[in-house]
Design a protein around this motif. Structure first.
Motif, PDB file in Angstrom:
ATOM      1  N   GLU A   1       7.964   3.531 -17.674  1.00 56.95           N
ATOM      2  CA  GLU A   1       8.498   1.425 -17.679  1.00 56.95           C
ATOM      3  C   GLU A   1       8.716   0.962 -16.334  1.00 56.95           C
ATOM      4  N   PHE A   2       9.044   2.058 -15.119  1.00 50.96           N
ATOM      5  CA  PHE A   2       9.032   1.515 -13.431  1.00 50.96           C
ATOM      6  C   PHE A   2       7.954   1.700 -13.109  1.00 50.96           C
ATOM      7  N   GLN A   3       6.924   2.720 -13.580  1.00 50.28           N
ATOM      8  CA  GLN A   3       5.744   2.818 -13.089  1.00 50.28           C
ATOM      9  C   GLN A   3       4.636   1.832 -13.584  1.00 50.28           C
TER      10      GLN A   3
ATOM     11  N   GLY B   1       5.260  -1.642 -11.265  1.00 55.19           N
ATOM     12  CA  GLY B   1       4.693  -1.105 -10.801  1.00 55.19           C
ATOM     13  C   GLY B   1       3.083  -1.185 -10.379  1.00 55.19           C
ATOM     14  N   MET B   2       2.615  -0.627 -11.641  1.00 52.60           N
ATOM     15  CA  MET B   2       1.171  -1.037 -11.319  1.00 52.60           C
ATOM     16  C   MET B   2       0.718  -2.574 -11.820  1.00 52.60           C
ATOM     17  N   ASN B   3       1.545  -2.419 -12.642  1.00 52.34           N
ATOM     18  CA  ASN B   3       1.501  -4.320 -12.443  1.00 52.34           C
ATOM     19  C   ASN B   3       0.879  -5.021 -11.579  1.00 52.34           C
TER      20      ASN B   3
ATOM     21  N   LEU C   1      -1.576  -5.299  -9.694  1.00 51.57           N
ATOM     22  CA  LEU C   1      -2.821  -5.370 -10.134  1.00 51.57           C
ATOM     23  C   LEU C   1      -2.212  -7.027 -10.177  1.00 51.57           C
ATOM     24  N   TRP C   2      -1.586  -7.294 -10.347  1.00 54.66           N
ATOM     25  CA  TRP C   2      -1.656  -8.959  -9.863  1.00 54.66           C
ATOM     26  C   TRP C   2       0.333  -9.049  -9.410  1.00 54.66           C
ATOM     27  N   PRO C   3       0.419  -9.511  -8.243  1.00 57.95           N
ATOM     28  CA  PRO C   3       1.520  -9.629  -7.158  1.00 57.95           C
ATOM     29  C   PRO C   3       2.529 -10.741  -7.660  1.00 57.95           C
TER      30      PRO C   3
END
Length: 178
Positions: free
Chosen positions: A109-111, A114-116, A119-121
């Motif tokens: 969930e942490f990864q 971070g990825m999301n 992709l969209w700060p």
């Protein structure tokens, strides 16, 4: 009385709670009900997740969610088959809600969070844990118990338990005839 006990909390904004929900468990229900007290609008986003070979089709899982949460005025259940950030943008939601059962969930969930964010700060991810009695319940375990004819009634709504029973019986019959 509804599974969702009422409590006065001032809701804020819109949140997307995404998952495969194959099937919806009591832990999922707990998180949806609690988030409905925290947010103006909760979008339960049912992921198509074809790569996971779901037990129930996307349409069946969306219908299941609508059946479970139909009495909650600020909860919508929708299917999606895009990136979560694209779905959230289309819904005007800047918050993603994720459920955490155990420490083992946290790394993935942490990864994902971070990825999301990459992709969209503008997207924030928040985490809720289910009530203690549901911390160990996972949809994959529920499916496995149902597949072997076990009693899943403590882990899912009775209507979901019946759908699991019917689907498991159907799959068993199909396997015997193959």
């Amino acid at each position: 009385m509804s599974f969702c006990a009422s409590s006065a909390v001032l809701p804020q904004g819109k949140v997307v709670y995404a998952g495969t929900f194959d099937p919806f468990t009591r832990g999922h229900e707990d998180i949806v009900c609690r988030s409905a007290r925290l947010f103006d609008r909760v979008i339960v986003a049912v992921a198509a997740s074809e790569h996971k070979s779901p037990f129930f089709s996307l349409d069946e899982r969306v219908a299941m969610g609508k059946m479970l949460f139909g009495d909650l005025a600020n909860v919508d259940v929708m299917g999606f088959s895009t990136l979560l950030v694209d779905f959230a943008k289309a819904q005007g939601a800047h918050v993603s809600l994720r459920g955490l059962r155990a420490a083992s969930d946290f790394e993935y969930e942490f990864q994902l969070a971070g990825m999301n964010r990459q992709l969209w700060p503008e997207m924030e991810t928040i985490f809720l844990t289910p009530a203690d009695q549901y911390m160990f319940v996972s949809a994959s375990m529920v499916r496995e118990i149902a597949r072997f004819g076990g009693d899943v009634s403590r882990f899912v709504d009775p209507r979901v338990a019946e759908q699991l029973r019917q689907r498991s019986a159907k799959k068993t019959t199909t396997a015997k005839n193959a």
